[in-house]
Design an enzyme around this catalytic site. Structure first.
Site, short mmCIF file in Angstrom:
data_model
loop_
_atom_site.label_atom_id
_atom_site.label_comp_id
_atom_site.label_asym_id
_atom_site.label_seq_id
_atom_site.Cartn_x
_atom_site.Cartn_y
_atom_site.Cartn_z
N HIS A 140 -11.97 -16.76 -33.00
CA HIS A 140 -12.93 -17.83 -33.30
C HIS A 140 -12.83 -18.30 -34.75
O HIS A 140 -13.14 -19.44 -35.06
CB HIS A 140 -14.34 -17.37 -32.97
CG HIS A 140 -14.57 -17.32 -31.49
ND1 HIS A 140 -14.56 -16.15 -30.78
CD2 HIS A 140 -14.74 -18.31 -30.59
CE1 HIS A 140 -14.74 -16.42 -29.51
NE2 HIS A 140 -14.85 -17.72 -29.36
N GLU B 92 -13.29 -17.67 -17.46
CA GLU B 92 -12.58 -17.05 -18.58
C GLU B 92 -12.49 -15.53 -18.43
O GLU B 92 -12.03 -14.84 -19.32
CB GLU B 92 -13.24 -17.43 -19.92
CG GLU B 92 -14.74 -17.23 -19.97
CD GLU B 92 -15.36 -17.70 -21.28
OE1 GLU B 92 -14.65 -17.94 -22.26
OE2 GLU B 92 -16.60 -17.83 -21.31
N ASP C 166 -10.19 -16.58 -23.64
CA ASP C 166 -10.68 -15.30 -23.12
C ASP C 166 -9.94 -14.91 -21.85
O ASP C 166 -9.72 -13.73 -21.60
CB ASP C 166 -12.19 -15.37 -22.88
CG ASP C 166 -12.97 -15.15 -24.17
OD1 ASP C 166 -12.55 -14.27 -24.96
OD2 ASP C 166 -13.94 -15.86 -24.41
N CYS D 282 -10.75 -25.91 -21.57
CA CYS D 282 -11.22 -26.10 -22.94
C CYS D 282 -10.75 -24.97 -23.86
O CYS D 282 -11.20 -24.88 -25.00
CB CYS D 282 -12.73 -26.25 -22.99
SG CYS D 282 -13.60 -24.83 -22.31
C1 PEP Z 1 -12.19 -19.69 -24.21
O1 PEP Z 1 -12.43 -18.49 -24.11
O2 PEP Z 1 -11.08 -20.19 -23.88
C2 PEP Z 1 -13.19 -20.62 -24.73
C3 PEP Z 1 -13.02 -21.93 -24.73
O3 PEP Z 1 -14.32 -20.08 -25.28
P1 PEP Z 1 -14.36 -19.40 -26.75
O4 PEP Z 1 -13.05 -19.72 -27.42
O5 PEP Z 1 -15.52 -19.97 -27.45
O6 PEP Z 1 -14.51 -17.96 -26.43
MG MG Z 2 -14.50 -17.80 -24.32
#
Ligand code: PEP
Ligand code: MG
Length: 602
Positions: A211, A455, A479, A526
C-alpha cells in the site's frame, strides 16, 4: 555536505562516489533531489543515577524539554495546514492532543516523580514512564484508549530527542526537492507527503504492490522500494538520482550520470505531456471494443489527477485513508461531507466507495488496531467491520446519504464467504430503514449497487454463489496474488516471487470473469495489474472490460488499448492460459505491449 544550495565544485568525477543501487520500480517518474533521511526508529537513551543534589536540575531539564517540544509542535501545527486535502486538518488535531500531553499532564508528572524517587536522569525517567503508561493503555479493552499507547510513545520519544539533542525531522521540515530515504514508511505516513514538496522516495523495504507503493503512485511520486544497501550508503544532504520506471537509484552522482538523469526527467515530462493529448479519446481497441478506464483514489487531493487523466469514474475509493493520521474515528456527518465532496467532484461520473479495508499493513490509531500474530490473515477489512458493526453502520449511512448527490456504488473488501456478504447486506438494509425514518436525510431514488471485492482465493472459487447474491464484482489482484501464492505483498525478501501472471492467479481471474458473465453482473479489475499496459491487455483478453488504476497510469493503458485488436489479444490470452512456464508466460504477455520496450513512465 553536498546540497543544491552549496553550489561550487560538486559532482566532479573525482569527488563523487556515484553509488549505484537498484530496487523495485514502483512509482513512475524520474527525479534528481536531495536525500532526506526519515527515521521512524528511536534514539539511544542514556540511563544513569543522579546524586540527591541534582534532582532539581534534572526536573528543570525535563520542564525545559517539555517547553521546547511544545514549541516544536506549535510550529508543526502551522505547517500542517499547508498539507493537501483533509490530511492537514487531521494532523492538526493530533498535534493539539500531543501539545496537551506536554503541559502539566500525568505523563510529565510521572516522569518527574521518577527523577526524584528513583534518582535517575530525565531521559531514563521519561523512558520508564513512557513504557509503563503505554503498556497500561495497550492492555485496555476499549480500542480507543488502547490506541493512546502509540501517542504516549510518540510524545515520549519526542521528549527524549529534545533531551538528548537528537534531531527529529518530520516531513513538514523538508528541504526543497527532498528525496525521502527510509527503511520503511507506513501507508499512513506516505499519505502525509506533499507531492509538490517532495521530489521522490526510495525505501530499503517493501514490495511493488504494497500500500505504500500504491500510495506513492497515486501521489505521482517517482518511487523505488526494496533497495538493498540503501540506508548504509546515503548521507543526509547527498544528491540522489532516482528512476521510478527502471528502479535505479544513484547516490552522489558523477556529472555524466547527473546529466543523464536530468535528460531522462525532461523526456519523462515531455512524454507525459504528450500522453495528456489522449485524455478525451476513447479507450477503444482497433477492432472497436470499448474499455472503461477508471481511477483508484485514496485522498481527495487525487481527484484533480483523476479528472485530468480522463478517468471515466472512480473504480475504487480506498475509504480507509479517511481513518488514518488522526486520533478519532470520523463520524457520520464528517464521512458524508467527505464522500459528497468526492461525488460532487466527479461531476456525474460513478464513484465506487469501498468500505473500510483496515488491518494488514494499513493500521489506524483512531481504531486502536494492533498487529495480530499474522496481520494479513487477521481481523481486517470486512471482518473488522462485521466484528464492530457500528463502524459499518456509520459508513453505510454516510455513503447512502452521499449517493443522493450522484452515482455511487458500495464495495465490500476481502469477502471470503457468502455469509459475510449476507450479513453486510442485512446491515445495509437496516441502515436504509433507519435513514428513511429520519427527516433530515434524503436518499437517492435508486439505492447504490452493492459489490464484492474478489481478492481471496476462496471468494474467487465461490464466485458463482457470490455473483448471484451481489450486484457487481471488483477483482483485487494485489491481494488475490498475495493470498494465492502465499507471498506477503510488502515483503522485500519474497518480492521476486510475487507474480500476478502465475497460472493459478490467472485461472482464478478467468473463473471469476466467467461467473460474473453467467450471473450477468458487471466486473472490473482494480488491482495494480489493471494499471500495467501489458497486464491490462491480458485481462482484456480474458474478457475484462472495466479497469481501475492509479490515475497516472490511465494514459499509458489507454495508449496500448488503442493499438491492440481485441480478437488478437483474446487469442494470445487463451494461449497464455495453456502455458505453465513463468518465462514463456512473461514473453507472451510482453507481446501484448504494442510498441515494445515502453516502460510505464516513458
Ligand atoms: C487489491 O487487493 O488488489 C486491491 C485493489 O485492494 P488493496 O490494494 O487496497 O488491498
Ligand atoms: Mg486488497
Amino acid at each position: 555536505m553536498k546540497t543544491k544550495s552549496t553550489g561550487a565544485p560538486r559532482h566532479t568525477a573525482e569527488n563523487t562516489r556515484a553509488v549505484r543501487l537498484s530496487g523495485l520500480a514502483v512509482g513512475p517518474g524520474v527525479c534528481v533531489g536531495i536525500a532526506y533521511r526519515h527515521e521512524a526508529g528511536s534514539v539511544s537513551v542514556p540511563e544513569y543515577r543522579i546524586p540527591p543534589g541534582r534532582i532539581d536540575r534534572e526536573k528543570l531539564r525535563l520542564a525545559e524539554a517539555a517547553d521546547r517540544g511544545s514549541r516544536q509542535l506549535r510550529n508543526l501545527r502551522g505547517k500542517a495546514q499547508a498539507l493537501p486535502g483533509a490530511a492537514g486538518e487531521e494532523l492538526g488535531y493530533l498535534l493539539d492532543a500531543y501539545q496537551q500531553m506536554l503541559s502539566g499532564s500525568r505523563f510529565l508528572k510521572g516522569a518527574e516523580n521518577r527523577i526524584a524517587e528513583r534518582r535517575i536522569n530525565a531521559e531514563a525517567a521519561v523512558k520508564e514512564e513512557m513504557d509503563a503508561m503505554a503498556e497500561t493503555f495497550a492492555a485496555m479493552a476499549d480500542p480507543y484508549l488502547a490506541s493512546r499507547a502509540s501517542d504516549v510513545r510518540d510524545i515520549g520519544w519526542r521528549l527524549i530527542r529534545v533531551l538528548t539533542k537528537s534531531s527529529y525531522r518530520p516531513f513538514s521540515l523538508l528541504p526543497k526537492d527532498a528525496v525521502i530515504i527510509a527503511g520503511d514508511l507506513s501507508p499512513a505516513d506516505t499519505a502525509l507527503l506533499n507531492p509538490k514538496a517532495v521530489a521522490g522516495m526510495a525505501l530499503s523495504t517493501g514490495g511493488a504492490d504494497s500500500h505504500t507503493a500504491i500510495m506513492a503512485r497515486s501521489l505521482g511520486l517517482p518511487a523505488v522500494v526494496a533497495v538493498e544497501g540503501l540506508i548504509g550508503q546515503v548521507r543526509p544532504g547527498d544528491t540522489v538520482c532516482l528512476d521510478g520506471g527502471t528502479g535505479e537509484v544513484v547516490i552522489d552522482p558523477d556529472p555524466d550520470t547527473l546529466a543523464d538523469f536530468r535528460k531522462r526527467r525532461a523526456d519523462f515530462l515531455r512524454s507525459r505531456r504528450g500522453l495528456g493529448r489522449l485524455r478525451d479519446l476513447p479507450a477503444e481497441t482497433k477492432d472497436g471494443v470499448r474499455v472503461r478506464l477508471m481511477a483508484n483514489v485514496e485522498l481527495p487531493s487525487e481527484l484533480e489527477m483523476a479528472r485530468e487523466s480522463g478517468a471515466e469514474g472512480i473504480g475504487l475509493l480506498r475509504s480507509e485513508f479517511m481513518y488514518m493520521n488522526r486520533a478519532e474515528v470520523p463520524d457520520e456527518d464528517e464521512q458524508y461531507h467527505f464522500l459528497k465532496s468526492i461525488i460532487d467532484g466527479m461531476k456525474g461520473l460513478p464513484v465506487t466507495i469501498r468500505t473500510l479495508d483496515l488491518g494488514g499493513d494499513k493500521l489506524a490509531d483512531s481504531l486502536g488496531l494492533r498487529d495480530g500474530p499474522n496481520p494479513a490473515l487477521g481481523l481486517r477489512a470486512i471482518r473488522l467491520s462485521l466484528a464492530r458493526p457500528e463502524l459499518l453502520e456509520t459508513q453505510f449511512a454516510a455513503i447512502l446519504r452521499a449517493s443522493a448527490h450522484g452515482p455511487a456504488r458500495i464495495l465490500l473488501p476481502m469477502i471470503a464467504s457468502l455469509e459475510e456478504l449476507e450479513q453486510a447486506r442485512d446491515l445495509l438494509d437496516q441502515v436504509v430503514r433507519k435513514l428513511k425514518r429520519r427527516k433530515d436525510v434524503t436518499l437517492p431514488a435508486t439505492l447504490p449497487p452493492l459489490g464484492v471485492m474478489i481478492e481471496v482465493p476462496g471468494a474467487a472459487l465461490s464466485a458463482d454463489s457470490l455473483a448471484w447474491a451481489c450486484d457487481f464484482f471488483a477483482i483485487g489482484t494485489n491481494d488475490l496474488t498475495q493470498y494465492t501464492l502465499a507471498i506477503d505483498r510488502s515483503d522485500r525478501e519474497v518480492a521476486h516471487l510475487y507474480n500476478p501472471l502465475h497460472p493459478a492467479v490467472l485461472r482464478l481471474i478467468q473463473f471469476t470473469v466467467e461467473a460474473a458473465n453467467r450471473a450477468r453482473i458487471p466486473l472490473s479489475v482494480c488491482g495494480e495489474m489493471a494499471g500495467d499496459p501489458k497486464l491490462a491487455a491480458v485481462l482484456m483478453g480474458l474478457g475484462v472490460t472495466e479497469l481501475s488504476m492509479s490515475a497516472t497510469h490511465i494514459p499509458l493503458v489507454k495508449r496500448n488499448i488503442r493499438r491492440l485488436s481485441l480478437a488478437e489479444t483474446a487469442r494470445k490470452a487463451n494461449g497464455i492460459m495453456e502455458l505453465n512456464d513463468a518465462r514463456r508466460i512473461a514473453e507472451a504477455a510482453d507481446s501484448l505491449l504494442i510498441d515494445g520496450g515502453i516502460s510505464p513512465n516513458k
